[in-house]
Design a protein around this motif. Sequence first.
Motif, PDB file in Angstrom:
ATOM      1  N   ASN A 100       0.826  -1.204   0.000  1.00 45.80           N
ATOM      2  CA  ASN A 100       0.000   0.000   0.000  1.00 45.80           C
ATOM      3  C   ASN A 100       0.865   1.262   0.000  1.00 45.80           C
ATOM      4  O   ASN A 100       0.547   2.237  -0.692  1.00 45.80           O
ATOM      5  CB  ASN A 100      -0.953   0.001   1.200  1.00 45.80           C
ATOM      6  CG  ASN A 100      -1.988   1.091   1.091  1.00 45.80           C
ATOM      7  OD1 ASN A 100      -2.618   1.246   0.043  1.00 45.80           O
ATOM      8  ND2 ASN A 100      -2.165   1.852   2.145  1.00 45.80           N
ATOM      9  N   GLU A 101       1.936   1.271   0.753  1.00 46.95           N
ATOM     10  CA  GLU A 101       2.839   2.427   0.773  1.00 46.95           C
ATOM     11  C   GLU A 101       3.476   2.656  -0.595  1.00 46.95           C
ATOM     12  O   GLU A 101       3.619   3.799  -1.031  1.00 46.95           O
ATOM     13  CB  GLU A 101       3.924   2.243   1.832  1.00 46.95           C
ATOM     14  CG  GLU A 101       3.418   2.357   3.245  1.00 46.95           C
ATOM     15  CD  GLU A 101       4.451   1.964   4.275  1.00 46.95           C
ATOM     16  OE1 GLU A 101       4.403   2.521   5.395  1.00 46.95           O
ATOM     17  OE2 GLU A 101       5.303   1.090   3.994  1.00 46.95           O
ATOM     18  N   ILE A 102       3.840   1.585  -1.263  1.00 49.03           N
ATOM     19  CA  ILE A 102       4.423   1.701  -2.607  1.00 49.03           C
ATOM     20  C   ILE A 102       3.409   2.326  -3.559  1.00 49.03           C
ATOM     21  O   ILE A 102       3.735   3.247  -4.315  1.00 49.03           O
ATOM     22  CB  ILE A 102       4.907   0.334  -3.126  1.00 49.03           C
ATOM     23  CG1 ILE A 102       6.088  -0.155  -2.297  1.00 49.03           C
ATOM     24  CG2 ILE A 102       5.278   0.411  -4.607  1.00 49.03           C
ATOM     25  CD1 ILE A 102       6.472  -1.604  -2.545  1.00 49.03           C
ATOM     26  N   ILE A 103       2.177   1.845  -3.506  1.00 51.56           N
ATOM     27  CA  ILE A 103       1.128   2.375  -4.377  1.00 51.56           C
ATOM     28  C   ILE A 103       0.909   3.854  -4.095  1.00 51.56           C
ATOM     29  O   ILE A 103       0.867   4.674  -5.015  1.00 51.56           O
ATOM     30  CB  ILE A 103      -0.177   1.564  -4.201  1.00 51.56           C
ATOM     31  CG1 ILE A 103      -0.005   0.155  -4.760  1.00 51.56           C
ATOM     32  CG2 ILE A 103      -1.361   2.275  -4.861  1.00 51.56           C
ATOM     33  CD1 ILE A 103      -1.099  -0.814  -4.360  1.00 51.56           C
ATOM     34  N   GLN A 104       0.778   4.220  -2.825  1.00 50.31           N
ATOM     35  CA  GLN A 104       0.560   5.622  -2.460  1.00 50.31           C
ATOM     36  C   GLN A 104       1.731   6.496  -2.898  1.00 50.31           C
ATOM     37  O   GLN A 104       1.534   7.594  -3.422  1.00 50.31           O
ATOM     38  CB  GLN A 104       0.342   5.756  -0.955  1.00 50.31           C
ATOM     39  CG  GLN A 104      -0.996   5.256  -0.490  1.00 50.31           C
ATOM     40  CD  GLN A 104      -2.139   5.999  -1.139  1.00 50.31           C
ATOM     41  OE1 GLN A 104      -2.903   5.434  -1.905  1.00 50.31           O
ATOM     42  NE2 GLN A 104      -2.265   7.274  -0.857  1.00 50.31           N
ATOM     43  N   PHE A 105       2.933   6.022  -2.692  1.00 47.78           N
ATOM     44  CA  PHE A 105       4.130   6.768  -3.067  1.00 47.78           C
ATOM     45  C   PHE A 105       4.147   7.029  -4.570  1.00 47.78           C
ATOM     46  O   PHE A 105       4.417   8.145  -5.012  1.00 47.78           O
ATOM     47  CB  PHE A 105       5.374   5.992  -2.634  1.00 47.78           C
ATOM     48  CG  PHE A 105       6.667   6.642  -2.984  1.00 47.78           C
ATOM     49  CD1 PHE A 105       7.047   7.834  -2.388  1.00 47.78           C
ATOM     50  CD2 PHE A 105       7.516   6.069  -3.905  1.00 47.78           C
ATOM     51  CE1 PHE A 105       8.248   8.439  -2.709  1.00 47.78           C
ATOM     52  CE2 PHE A 105       8.725   6.666  -4.234  1.00 47.78           C
ATOM     53  CZ  PHE A 105       9.090   7.850  -3.622  1.00 47.78           C
ATOM     54  N   GLU A 106       3.847   6.009  -5.344  1.00 42.67           N
ATOM     55  CA  GLU A 106       3.855   6.163  -6.792  1.00 42.67           C
ATOM     56  C   GLU A 106       2.731   7.078  -7.276  1.00 42.67           C
ATOM     57  O   GLU A 106       2.912   7.829  -8.233  1.00 42.67           O
ATOM     58  CB  GLU A 106       3.831   4.795  -7.478  1.00 42.67           C
ATOM     59  CG  GLU A 106       5.149   4.066  -7.260  1.00 42.67           C
ATOM     60  CD  GLU A 106       5.261   2.735  -7.960  1.00 42.67           C
ATOM     61  OE1 GLU A 106       4.274   2.254  -8.534  1.00 42.67           O
ATOM     62  OE2 GLU A 106       6.368   2.171  -7.919  1.00 42.67           O
ATOM     63  N   ILE A 107       1.591   7.053  -6.608  1.00 46.14           N
ATOM     64  CA  ILE A 107       0.507   7.983  -6.934  1.00 46.14           C
ATOM     65  C   ILE A 107       0.977   9.419  -6.702  1.00 46.14           C
ATOM     66  O   ILE A 107       0.761  10.305  -7.540  1.00 46.14           O
ATOM     67  CB  ILE A 107      -0.767   7.668  -6.110  1.00 46.14           C
ATOM     68  CG1 ILE A 107      -1.424   6.380  -6.620  1.00 46.14           C
ATOM     69  CG2 ILE A 107      -1.756   8.837  -6.150  1.00 46.14           C
ATOM     70  CD1 ILE A 107      -2.526   5.838  -5.721  1.00 46.14           C
ATOM     71  N   LEU A 108       1.625   9.650  -5.571  1.00 44.20           N
ATOM     72  CA  LEU A 108       2.114  10.992  -5.266  1.00 44.20           C
ATOM     73  C   LEU A 108       3.198  11.436  -6.246  1.00 44.20           C
ATOM     74  O   LEU A 108       3.213  12.596  -6.680  1.00 44.20           O
ATOM     75  CB  LEU A 108       2.628  11.049  -3.828  1.00 44.20           C
ATOM     76  CG  LEU A 108       1.564  10.838  -2.745  1.00 44.20           C
ATOM     77  CD1 LEU A 108       2.211  10.712  -1.374  1.00 44.20           C
ATOM     78  CD2 LEU A 108       0.538  11.951  -2.773  1.00 44.20           C
TER      79      LEU A 108
END
Length: 50
Positions: A30-38
């Motif tokens: 989830n952190e990877i996904i959020q980071f890439e979205i940002l």
Amino acid sequence: MTEKAKLLSVEYNRVSMQMNEIFYKGFTDNEIIQFEILLNKILKNLTESE
């Protein structure tokens, strides 16, 4: 694609996977996904400001 390009592509993919393992060490999925979205939002902002 030439044979040389194919070999370089394989090597590039291997190195890229290693870098991702190092870069995202300790991150949850989830952190990877959020980071890439940002990061994509930042890239969009920079692209629009050109």
